[in-house]
Write a protein that holds these residues in place. Structure first.
Motif, mmCIF file in Angstrom:
data_model
loop_
_atom_site.group_PDB
_atom_site.id
_atom_site.type_symbol
_atom_site.label_atom_id
_atom_site.label_comp_id
_atom_site.label_asym_id
_atom_site.label_seq_id
_atom_site.Cartn_x
_atom_site.Cartn_y
_atom_site.Cartn_z
ATOM 1 N N SER A 18 4.880 8.517 -54.074
ATOM 2 C CA SER A 18 3.534 9.290 -53.850
ATOM 3 C C SER A 18 3.566 10.293 -52.844
ATOM 4 C CB SER A 18 2.543 8.420 -53.446
ATOM 5 O OG SER A 18 2.656 7.793 -52.379
ATOM 6 N N ARG A 19 2.904 11.498 -53.099
ATOM 7 C CA ARG A 19 3.030 12.716 -52.270
ATOM 8 C C ARG A 19 4.230 13.326 -52.219
ATOM 9 N NH1 ARG A 19 -2.124 12.444 -49.752
ATOM 10 N NH2 ARG A 19 -3.055 10.406 -49.958
ATOM 11 N N THR A 20 5.327 13.039 -53.112
ATOM 12 C CA THR A 20 6.506 13.689 -53.252
ATOM 13 C C THR A 20 6.386 15.225 -53.399
ATOM 14 O OG1 THR A 20 7.486 11.776 -54.096
ATOM 15 C CG2 THR A 20 8.862 13.839 -54.121
ATOM 16 N N VAL A 21 5.494 15.754 -54.094
ATOM 17 C CA VAL A 21 5.538 17.142 -54.295
ATOM 18 C C VAL A 21 4.877 18.006 -53.217
ATOM 19 C CG1 VAL A 21 4.454 18.885 -55.866
ATOM 20 C CG2 VAL A 21 5.019 16.796 -56.788
ATOM 21 N N ILE A 22 4.004 17.182 -52.322
ATOM 22 C CA ILE A 22 3.551 17.814 -51.308
ATOM 23 C C ILE A 22 4.567 17.730 -50.060
ATOM 24 C CG2 ILE A 22 1.553 17.517 -49.320
ATOM 25 C CD1 ILE A 22 -0.005 16.335 -51.645
ATOM 26 N N VAL A 23 5.115 16.906 -49.995
ATOM 27 C CA VAL A 23 6.314 16.798 -48.847
ATOM 28 C C VAL A 23 7.306 17.722 -49.337
ATOM 29 C CG1 VAL A 23 7.985 15.535 -47.759
ATOM 30 C CG2 VAL A 23 5.890 14.383 -48.135
ATOM 31 N N ALA A 24 7.704 18.015 -50.642
ATOM 32 C CA ALA A 24 8.917 19.139 -50.873
ATOM 33 C C ALA A 24 8.243 20.466 -50.590
ATOM 34 C CB ALA A 24 9.133 18.956 -52.572
ATOM 35 N N PHE A 25 7.002 20.778 -51.057
ATOM 36 C CA PHE A 25 6.201 21.860 -50.774
ATOM 37 C C PHE A 25 6.377 22.125 -49.311
ATOM 38 C CE2 PHE A 25 2.602 24.561 -49.878
ATOM 39 C CZ PHE A 25 3.035 25.765 -50.314
ATOM 40 N N ALA A 26 5.779 21.411 -48.518
ATOM 41 C CA ALA A 26 5.828 21.481 -46.977
ATOM 42 C C ALA A 26 7.193 21.928 -46.415
ATOM 43 C CB ALA A 26 5.105 20.580 -46.245
ATOM 44 N N LEU A 27 8.322 20.940 -46.898
ATOM 45 C CA LEU A 27 9.675 21.261 -46.554
ATOM 46 C C LEU A 27 10.178 22.851 -46.777
ATOM 47 C CD1 LEU A 27 11.280 17.791 -47.174
ATOM 48 C CD2 LEU A 27 10.821 19.212 -44.873
ATOM 49 N N THR A 28 9.581 22.865 -48.125
ATOM 50 C CA THR A 28 10.249 24.348 -48.619
ATOM 51 C C THR A 28 9.315 25.431 -47.962
ATOM 52 O OG1 THR A 28 10.549 23.349 -50.595
ATOM 53 C CG2 THR A 28 10.401 25.696 -50.797
ATOM 54 N N PHE A 29 8.235 25.510 -47.800
ATOM 55 C CA PHE A 29 7.449 26.535 -47.019
ATOM 56 C C PHE A 29 7.915 26.592 -45.628
ATOM 57 C CE2 PHE A 29 3.676 28.127 -45.013
ATOM 58 C CZ PHE A 29 3.460 29.294 -45.529
ATOM 59 N N GLY A 30 7.937 25.318 -45.024
ATOM 60 C CA GLY A 30 8.456 25.380 -43.442
ATOM 61 C C GLY A 30 9.734 26.158 -43.219
ATOM 62 N N SER A 31 10.814 25.786 -43.908
ATOM 63 C CA SER A 31 12.000 26.452 -43.993
ATOM 64 C C SER A 31 12.023 28.007 -44.309
ATOM 65 C CB SER A 31 13.133 25.863 -44.971
ATOM 66 O OG SER A 31 12.571 26.010 -46.315
#
Length: 76
Positions: A18-31
């Motif tokens: 659960s929440r994999t997409v949100i975490v992936a987006f947050a990591l991409t945006f943060g980087s």
């Protein structure tokens, strides 16, 4: 990258990840933001130094305050 995304979507569909997409987006945006900050800091270090010196100057001469507000975002 695509295989990881497909696997994470499969886990999301099975309610395992659960929440994999949100975490992936947050990591991409943060980087991306970290990369932009580094590019500004390294590529424009003189501009950044001048901006920060003006922004956080401890002592200001009388009458300079109004001029500084006008030039706050000026590159010169």
């Amino acid at each position: 990258m695509i295989i990881l995304f497909v696997v994470s979507m499969a886990f999301e569909e099975l309610s395992i990840g659960s929440r994999t997409v949100i975490v992936a987006f947050a990591l991409t945006f943060g980087s991306l933001m970290l990369g932009l900050a580094l590019a500004f800091g390294i590529g424009g270090k003189d501009l950044a130094r001048k901006y920060l010196e003006r922004r956080f100057a401890r002592e200001q001469a009388p009458g300079e305050e109004s001029r500084e507000r006008e030039d706050e975002l000026s590159p010169l």
